[in-house]
Design a protein around this motif. Structure first.
Motif, mmCIF file in Angstrom:
data_model
loop_
_atom_site.group_PDB
_atom_site.id
_atom_site.type_symbol
_atom_site.label_atom_id
_atom_site.label_comp_id
_atom_site.label_asym_id
_atom_site.label_seq_id
_atom_site.Cartn_x
_atom_site.Cartn_y
_atom_site.Cartn_z
ATOM 1 N N GLU A 4 0.822 -1.209 0.000
ATOM 2 C CA GLU A 4 0.000 0.000 0.000
ATOM 3 C C GLU A 4 0.860 1.265 0.000
ATOM 4 O OE1 GLU A 4 -3.213 0.537 -0.576
ATOM 5 O OE2 GLU A 4 -3.265 -1.614 -0.968
ATOM 6 N N ASP A 5 1.955 1.249 0.761
ATOM 7 C CA ASP A 5 2.875 2.400 0.777
ATOM 8 C C ASP A 5 3.469 2.631 -0.604
ATOM 9 O OD1 ASP A 5 2.431 2.822 3.471
ATOM 10 O OD2 ASP A 5 4.199 1.667 4.098
ATOM 11 N N LYS A 8 0.858 4.049 -2.948
ATOM 12 C CA LYS A 8 0.581 5.441 -2.559
ATOM 13 C C LYS A 8 1.648 6.383 -3.131
ATOM 14 C CE LYS A 8 -0.674 7.626 1.806
ATOM 15 N NZ LYS A 8 -0.609 7.421 3.248
ATOM 16 N N LYS A 9 2.917 5.964 -3.038
ATOM 17 C CA LYS A 9 4.021 6.768 -3.577
ATOM 18 C C LYS A 9 3.905 6.878 -5.105
ATOM 19 C CE LYS A 9 7.387 5.791 0.026
ATOM 20 N NZ LYS A 9 8.645 5.121 0.352
ATOM 21 N N ARG A 11 1.178 6.689 -6.945
ATOM 22 C CA ARG A 11 0.056 7.576 -7.279
ATOM 23 C C ARG A 11 0.433 9.051 -7.046
ATOM 24 N NH1 ARG A 11 -2.934 3.672 -4.058
ATOM 25 N NH2 ARG A 11 -3.717 2.115 -5.496
ATOM 26 N N LYS A 12 1.140 9.315 -5.969
ATOM 27 C CA LYS A 12 1.538 10.678 -5.610
ATOM 28 C C LYS A 12 2.473 11.281 -6.663
ATOM 29 C CE LYS A 12 3.985 13.225 -2.034
ATOM 30 N NZ LYS A 12 4.780 13.108 -0.821
#
Length: 191
Positions: A4-5, A8-9, A11-12
């Motif tokens: 998930e981390d 998330k990175k 997508r960011k």
């Protein structure tokens, strides 16, 4: 959590996004879809029997398997010794010589048939020594694209494609029939 981390990175830090292009996939088509289906079935190792409109399917099946002792099916009109809807457990279908099932969509491109689970115990598709699949001519399509448009998931939530008898050559590169399922498959074309 690590996955998930990472997502998330990603997508960011995505600066540009592109929509998937709209493309229409046109699969292969055949001038005679039934003839092509028969040819492919034979290529993958099936026997094919073309039944006429008023033929007795029970007689055709018994003639194809004269030495079989135990028949299993839940198909309406088919005489069987065991019914996968009424057995207490899947183990009761062990020892089935011939399982008779009905296909929902047949594909000329590769000779396979979509088999929705329309019975309580789907093991009949895999434990039978020989498998008979009833296929209606009007349910034969050209390719997998057409097949996926017609497929609906049955009440039991399971279905699979079957194409010919089970075979493997993984063990010492020797062809073994019936390693994971039926040793032989007969397609009976109806209609």
């Amino acid at each position: 959590m690590y996955k998930e981390d990472l997502l998330k990175k990603l997508r960011k830090n995505t600066t540009l996004q592109f929509d998937m292009p709209k493309t229409t996939v046109k699969g292969i088509t055949y001038p005679d879809v039934v003839k092509q289906y028969i040819n492919m079935c034979e290529t993958v190792g099936c026997k094919v029997i073309e039944a006429k409109k008023n033929d007795d399917l029970n007689a055709i099946i018994r003639k194809a398997y004269p030495n079989a002792k135990v028949f299993a099916s839940n198909v309406k009109g088919i005489k069987a010794d065991r019914n996968p809807d009424t057995v207490e457990s899947a183990q009761e279908l062990n020892g089935t010589d011939v399982g008779i099932i009905e296909g929902d969509v047949a594909i000329a491109e590769n000779g396979c048939v979509w088999i929705p689970q329309t019975m309580k115990e789907k093991v009949i598709c895999f434990i039978s020594e020989e498998l008979v699949i009833l296929v209606h001519r009007d349910k034969i399509v050209n390719n997998m694209h057409e097949a996926y448009e017609r497929i609906t998931m049955p009440e039991y939530g399971y279905g699979c494609f079957i194409s010919g008898p089970s075979k493997t050559a993984d063990i010492e590169q020797a062809l073994v029939m019936g390693a994971q399922a039926a040793r032989g498959v007969t397609i009976i074309l109806i209609g």
